[in-house]
Write a protein that holds these residues in place. Structure first.
Motif, PDB file in Angstrom:
ATOM      1  N   ALA A  91      35.932  15.027  45.651  1.00  0.00           N
ATOM      2  CA  ALA A  91      35.519  15.820  46.860  1.00  0.00           C
ATOM      3  C   ALA A  91      36.469  15.729  47.768  1.00  0.00           C
ATOM      4  O   ALA A  91      36.696  16.966  48.340  1.00  0.00           O
ATOM      5  CB  ALA A  91      34.222  15.365  47.249  1.00  0.00           C
ATOM      6  N   GLU A  92      37.147  14.815  48.155  1.00  0.00           N
ATOM      7  CA  GLU A  92      38.314  14.917  49.162  1.00  0.00           C
ATOM      8  C   GLU A  92      39.355  15.761  48.721  1.00  0.00           C
ATOM      9  O   GLU A  92      39.927  16.362  49.420  1.00  0.00           O
ATOM     10  CB  GLU A  92      38.799  13.309  48.966  1.00  0.00           C
ATOM     11  N   LEU A  93      39.757  15.835  47.230  1.00  0.00           N
ATOM     12  CA  LEU A  93      40.734  16.520  46.965  1.00  0.00           C
ATOM     13  C   LEU A  93      40.434  18.002  47.091  1.00  0.00           C
ATOM     14  O   LEU A  93      41.142  18.985  47.628  1.00  0.00           O
ATOM     15  CB  LEU A  93      40.896  16.266  45.397  1.00  0.00           C
ATOM     16  N   ALA A  94      39.232  18.471  46.817  1.00  0.00           N
ATOM     17  CA  ALA A  94      38.866  19.982  47.147  1.00  0.00           C
ATOM     18  C   ALA A  94      38.761  20.058  48.575  1.00  0.00           C
ATOM     19  O   ALA A  94      39.361  21.262  48.844  1.00  0.00           O
ATOM     20  CB  ALA A  94      37.188  19.962  46.846  1.00  0.00           C
ATOM     21  N   VAL A  95      38.507  19.148  49.378  1.00  0.00           N
ATOM     22  CA  VAL A  95      38.486  19.446  50.911  1.00  0.00           C
ATOM     23  C   VAL A  95      39.979  19.778  51.526  1.00  0.00           C
ATOM     24  O   VAL A  95      40.472  20.712  51.889  1.00  0.00           O
ATOM     25  CB  VAL A  95      37.932  18.454  51.663  1.00  0.00           C
ATOM     26  N   VAL A  96      40.881  18.943  50.966  1.00  0.00           N
ATOM     27  CA  VAL A  96      42.488  18.835  51.244  1.00  0.00           C
ATOM     28  C   VAL A  96      43.048  20.306  50.434  1.00  0.00           C
ATOM     29  O   VAL A  96      43.859  20.807  51.148  1.00  0.00           O
ATOM     30  CB  VAL A  96      43.128  17.709  50.839  1.00  0.00           C
ATOM     31  N   LEU A  97      42.638  20.504  49.413  1.00  0.00           N
ATOM     32  CA  LEU A  97      43.228  21.691  48.693  1.00  0.00           C
ATOM     33  C   LEU A  97      42.733  22.889  49.544  1.00  0.00           C
ATOM     34  O   LEU A  97      43.571  23.795  49.830  1.00  0.00           O
ATOM     35  CB  LEU A  97      42.709  21.918  47.362  1.00  0.00           C
ATOM     36  N   LYS A  98      41.379  23.046  50.119  1.00  0.00           N
ATOM     37  CA  LYS A  98      40.982  24.216  50.866  1.00  0.00           C
ATOM     38  C   LYS A  98      41.914  24.229  52.170  1.00  0.00           C
ATOM     39  O   LYS A  98      42.207  25.109  52.658  1.00  0.00           O
ATOM     40  CB  LYS A  98      39.542  23.909  51.061  1.00  0.00           C
ATOM     41  N   LEU A  99      42.227  22.984  52.666  1.00  0.00           N
ATOM     42  CA  LEU A  99      43.024  23.066  54.042  1.00  0.00           C
ATOM     43  C   LEU A  99      44.399  23.431  53.773  1.00  0.00           C
ATOM     44  O   LEU A  99      44.870  24.128  54.480  1.00  0.00           O
ATOM     45  CB  LEU A  99      42.917  21.606  54.481  1.00  0.00           C
ATOM     46  N   PHE A 100      45.074  22.994  52.501  1.00  0.00           N
ATOM     47  CA  PHE A 100      46.511  23.521  52.240  1.00  0.00           C
ATOM     48  C   PHE A 100      46.438  24.971  51.584  1.00  0.00           C
ATOM     49  O   PHE A 100      47.691  25.200  51.789  1.00  0.00           O
ATOM     50  CB  PHE A 100      46.797  22.374  51.330  1.00  0.00           C
ATOM     51  N   LYS A 101      45.522  25.331  51.403  1.00  0.00           N
ATOM     52  CA  LYS A 101      45.461  26.809  50.721  1.00  0.00           C
ATOM     53  C   LYS A 101      45.983  27.696  51.896  1.00  0.00           C
ATOM     54  O   LYS A 101      45.405  27.811  52.901  1.00  0.00           O
ATOM     55  CB  LYS A 101      44.047  27.386  50.292  1.00  0.00           C
TER      56      LYS A 101
END
Length: 128
Positions: free
Chosen positions: A113-123
């Motif tokens: 879940a953390e990775l999904a949040v950070v990937l959305k941030l970095f997109k």
């Protein structure tokens, strides 16, 4: 900024739902003795994940170039803290397979879940 806050609140909601499902599965499936409660595991992992998300968000807002390195460093620090937590469990009570399984299940669920949040941030937005 508003989207990051909403994603962080979504992460907290996911952690709460994951905890409730995990707790209900443990109470229904079998009665076993654990030395650490699930709420301790989930609170530790959730707080460490929120620190990683906050550091990554701050780095992305200030230095976009180094945000991925900040995420990698913060994740390594979080993993080190998790290992110290697991060594503490192992040292206090030698036969705690159920504690280890509960902790790693929560760790990897919230890591995804953390990775999904950070990937959305970095997109990055698409440019034409």
């Amino acid at each position: 900024m508003k989207k990051t806050l909403l994603r962080t609140l979504g992460f907290i909601g996911f952690a709460a739902i994951a905890y409730l499902i995990h707790q209900s599965l443990l109470s229904e499936s079998f009665a076993h003795k654990t030395h650490y409660s699930l709420i301790e595991d989930y609170s530790f992992i959730t707080l460490s994940c929120l620190c990683v998300i906050a550091l990554s968000s701050l780095a992305y807002q200030t230095q976009k170039r180094y945000a991925s390195y900040t995420y990698l460093g913060a994740s390594l620090l979080k993993m080190t803290a998790a290992m110290l937590f697991l060594f503490q469990i192992r040292r206090q009570t030698p036969s705690t397979i159920s504690d280890f399984v509960n902790f790693t299940t929560a760790y990897f669920l919230l890591l995804a879940a953390e990775l999904a949040v950070v990937l959305k941030l970095f997109k990055k937005p698409a440019t034409v």
